[in-house]
Design an enzyme around this catalytic site. Structure first.
Site, PDB file in Angstrom:
ATOM      1  N   ASP A  15       0.820  -1.215   0.000  1.00 27.97           N
ATOM      2  CA  ASP A  15       0.000   0.000   0.000  1.00 27.97           C
ATOM      3  C   ASP A  15       0.852   1.262   0.000  1.00 27.97           C
ATOM      4  O   ASP A  15       0.640   2.167  -0.812  1.00 27.97           O
ATOM      5  CB  ASP A  15      -0.957   0.000   1.208  1.00 27.97           C
ATOM      6  CG  ASP A  15      -2.017  -1.078   1.083  1.00 27.97           C
ATOM      7  OD1 ASP A  15      -2.379  -1.402  -0.066  1.00 27.97           O
ATOM      8  OD2 ASP A  15      -2.475  -1.592   2.113  1.00 27.97           O
ATOM      9  N   SER A  16       1.810   1.338   0.910  1.00 26.23           N
ATOM     10  CA  SER A  16       2.639   2.550   0.930  1.00 26.23           C
ATOM     11  C   SER A  16       3.520   2.621  -0.317  1.00 26.23           C
ATOM     12  O   SER A  16       3.848   3.722  -0.786  1.00 26.23           O
ATOM     13  CB  SER A  16       3.470   2.631   2.206  1.00 26.23           C
ATOM     14  OG  SER A  16       4.132   1.435   2.469  1.00 26.23           O
ATOM     15  N   CYS A  99      -1.696   4.442  18.019  1.00 26.41           N
ATOM     16  CA  CYS A  99      -0.468   4.519  17.229  1.00 26.41           C
ATOM     17  C   CYS A  99      -0.602   5.581  16.144  1.00 26.41           C
ATOM     18  O   CYS A  99       0.327   6.353  15.900  1.00 26.41           O
ATOM     19  CB  CYS A  99      -0.161   3.158  16.613  1.00 26.41           C
ATOM     20  SG  CYS A  99       1.234   3.218  15.499  1.00 26.41           S
ATOM     21  N   CYS A 196      -0.364  -3.072  15.113  1.00 25.95           N
ATOM     22  CA  CYS A 196       0.546  -2.091  14.564  1.00 25.95           C
ATOM     23  C   CYS A 196       1.935  -2.209  15.202  1.00 25.95           C
ATOM     24  O   CYS A 196       2.069  -2.078  16.415  1.00 25.95           O
ATOM     25  CB  CYS A 196      -0.060  -0.730  14.878  1.00 25.95           C
ATOM     26  SG  CYS A 196       0.800   0.635  14.208  1.00 25.95           S
TER      27      CYS A 196
HETATM   28  N1  LIG Z   1       7.192   1.219   9.687  1.00 23.93           N
HETATM   29  C1  LIG Z   1       6.585   2.180   9.013  1.00 23.93           C
HETATM   30  N2  LIG Z   1       7.306   3.215   8.511  1.00 23.93           N
HETATM   31  C2  LIG Z   1       6.719   4.198   7.808  1.00 23.93           C
HETATM   32  N3  LIG Z   1       5.407   4.237   7.542  1.00 23.93           N
HETATM   33  C3  LIG Z   1       4.636   3.251   8.000  1.00 23.93           C
HETATM   34  C4  LIG Z   1       5.179   2.170   8.757  1.00 23.93           C
HETATM   35  N4  LIG Z   1       4.160   1.339   9.083  1.00 23.93           N
HETATM   36  C5  LIG Z   1       3.046   1.865   8.549  1.00 23.93           C
HETATM   37  N5  LIG Z   1       3.317   3.019   7.902  1.00 23.93           N
HETATM   38  C6  LIG Z   1       2.388   3.873   7.150  1.00 23.93           C
HETATM   39  O1  LIG Z   1       1.054   3.711   7.634  1.00 23.93           O
HETATM   40  C7  LIG Z   1       0.222   3.161   6.611  1.00 23.93           C
HETATM   41  C8  LIG Z   1      -0.806   2.227   7.188  1.00 23.93           C
HETATM   42  O2  LIG Z   1      -0.169   1.268   7.944  1.00 23.93           O
HETATM   43  P1  LIG Z   1      -0.761  -0.174   8.156  1.00 23.93           P
HETATM   44  O3  LIG Z   1       0.028  -0.784   9.244  1.00 23.93           O
HETATM   45  O4  LIG Z   1      -2.232  -0.065   8.256  1.00 23.93           O
HETATM   46  O5  LIG Z   1      -0.281  -0.860   6.838  1.00 23.93           O
HETATM   47  P2  LIG Z   1      -0.971  -1.472   5.582  1.00 23.93           P
HETATM   48  O6  LIG Z   1      -2.359  -0.980   5.368  1.00 23.93           O
HETATM   49  O7  LIG Z   1      -0.699  -2.917   5.616  1.00 23.93           O
HETATM   50  O8  LIG Z   1      -0.083  -0.737   4.479  1.00 23.93           O
HETATM   51  P3  LIG Z   1       1.229  -1.245   3.781  1.00 23.93           P
HETATM   52  O9  LIG Z   1       0.774  -2.229   2.725  1.00 23.93           O
HETATM   53  O10 LIG Z   1       1.830  -0.007   3.228  1.00 23.93           O
HETATM   54  O11 LIG Z   1       2.071  -1.892   4.864  1.00 23.93           O
HETATM   55  C9  LIG Z   1       1.173   2.495   5.648  1.00 23.93           C
HETATM   56  O12 LIG Z   1       0.623   2.387   4.349  1.00 23.93           O
HETATM   57  C10 LIG Z   1       2.373   3.432   5.697  1.00 23.93           C
HETATM   58  O13 LIG Z   1       2.178   4.554   4.875  1.00 23.93           O
END
Ligand SMILES: Nc1ncnc2c1ncn2[C@@H]1O[C@H](COP(=O)(O)OP(=O)(O)OP(=O)(O)O)[C@@H](O)[C@H]1O
Length: 378
Positions: A15-16, A99, A196
């Site tokens: 996602d990111s 978080c 998280c």
């Molecule tokens: N360790 C990290 N460092 C930087 N940004 C983070 C980190 N963890 C999460 N994020 C940011 O927060 C968003 C949402 O986090 P979440 O844990 O819900 O992940 P997700 O929906 O599985 O997304 P992704 O596929 O990017 O991991 C991520 O898309 C990212 O932009």
């Protein structure tokens, strides 16, 4: 290289990665930032190193710089200590909500500003819009199955003004397809689950490292002892798994559900039936409410609400008290509304904000459970 206008939180997930790709395609100067929020404890289940490597690889592929920050002490103080205190008090907290408020939209935002950026971007599924009065709104994502506004309800005007959600209008399937067509190294990476930054672990074992297990009795609501639990805080209202009871004499061969927790007496209450009346509630009271717009729409109003992430929003009436807490009455009884979890209010697609659930009128919540001392074991 130009100073990045937007810093993308790069988690090493798909996602990111696609959030960064979309911003990159628009041509503006961006950079990535990987946060480490949990010190690797050597248990082997902290995937932070793999994630960091993937974040670096994606930024390399996109040709953007990547920064690193260690917020593990901030996460510990701002999220984890509260998480443990809530469990110890018999409640079931939502660390992901905290978080977001305490780390991703606070320390990460500060770090981005220190780097000279104007915005942060994340791969969250949610949208930001402007209302008629010029206030920023947090909206549900276009992909209803992935909508994360529930976890973002603590954001306010200042955070929304500095945030971008490039995936808010996308379907997850299109996100994956875009990642594959751009040959991003994370295109086929499994979605993360679990808490998280703490990740996917044996939750009971993990919690047991911080909160000493205190075994005690499992009782029916009328006080009959039918088993032993390893510690009440391992269990959540409505939970079926892990009770290890079955074949209790005098009861039907049907699954048991947690319907109440009495931390003081160290008793776990259970009942049979997925909709046991012992875990139904119609009314709840919250701790202080956070309004995304900065203020309540009225002192008294109708809207919909979620008391958990995976749930259809439910119709309810909200009363705002002078001290900022809410009194909420649902139109229909709700199952297993859990103190410590978040109540999040919606007006259609607009997330109005949310608050921690303090108490409910579920029978075992609102009055003292029957004292079992004189009731013989089944
Ligand atoms: N360790 C990290 N460092 C930087 N940004 C983070 C980190 N963890 C999460 N994020 C940011 O927060 C968003 C949402 O986090 P979440 O844990 O819900 O992940 P997700 O929906 O599985 O997304 P992704 O596929 O990017 O991991 C991520 O898309 C990212 O932009």
């Amino acid at each position: 290289m130009a100073t990045a206008r937007t810093i993308v939180g790069m988690s090493g997930g798909v996602d990111s990665s696609v959030a960064a790709l979309r911003l990159r395609e628009s041509g503006e100067p961006i950079a990535g930032l990987f946060m480490q929020n949990w010190a690797d404890d050597g248990s082997g289940d902290c995937r932070a190193e793999d994630d960091r490597r993937d974040a670096v690889a994606v930024c390399g592929r996109l040709g953007i710089p990547i920064h690193f920050r260690d917020f593990s002490s901030e996460y510990w103080a701002g999220v984890f200590e509260h998480f443990l205190a809530e469990y110890a008090a018999g409640r079931t907290p939502n660390p992901d909500v905290l978080c977001n408020r305490e780390v991703k939209f606070k320390h990460f935002l500060d770090a981005a500003r220190d780097l000279g950026a104007q915005f942060i971007a994340t791969g969250h599924y949610a949208r930001i819009a402007l209302d008629d009065a010029g206030r920023l709104q947090l909206l549900r994502a276009a992909d209803r199955g992935k909508d994360q506004s529930y976890f973002l309800h603590q954001l306010g005007q200042a955070q929304l003004a500095a945030t971008r959600f490039p995936l808010g209008d996308m379907l997850k399937s299109d996100v994956r397809a875009l990642a594959a067509s751009a040959a991003l190294p994370t295109a086929a990476k499994k979605d993360s689950t679990g808490i998280c930054f703490i990740g996917e672990r044996d939750f009971r074992e993990f919690l047991g490292r911080y909160l000493p297990a205190r075994p005690g009795a499992i009782r029916t609501p009328d006080g009959r002892e039918i088993g032993q639990h390893p510690g009440v805080f391992y269990f959540t209202l409505g939970q079926r798994e892990g009770l290890n009871i079955g074949g209790v004499r005098g009861f039907a061969q049907a699954p048991w559900y947690v319907v109440g927790k009495d931390v003081q007496r160290n008793v776990l209450y259970v009942d049979q039936g997925i909709d046991s009346p012992w875990m139904m509630s119609t009314v709840l009271d919250t701790e202080a409410m956070h309004w995304v717009s900065g203020a309540p729409p009225a002192a008294d109003f109708e809207c919909t609400a979620q008391t958990r992430y995976r749930q259809e929003a439910q119709a309810c009436h909200v009363q705002v008290r002078d001290n900022g807490t809410l009194h909420v009455r649902f139109h229909a009884p709700q199952r297993a509304v859990t103190p410590g979890q978040s109540l999040v209010l919606y007006d259609g697609d607009v997330c109005l904000g949310g608050a921690v659930i303090a108490t409910t009128d579920a029978p075992l919540e609102s009055r003292a459970p029957p004292h079992p001392k004189d009731v013989p074991a089944a």
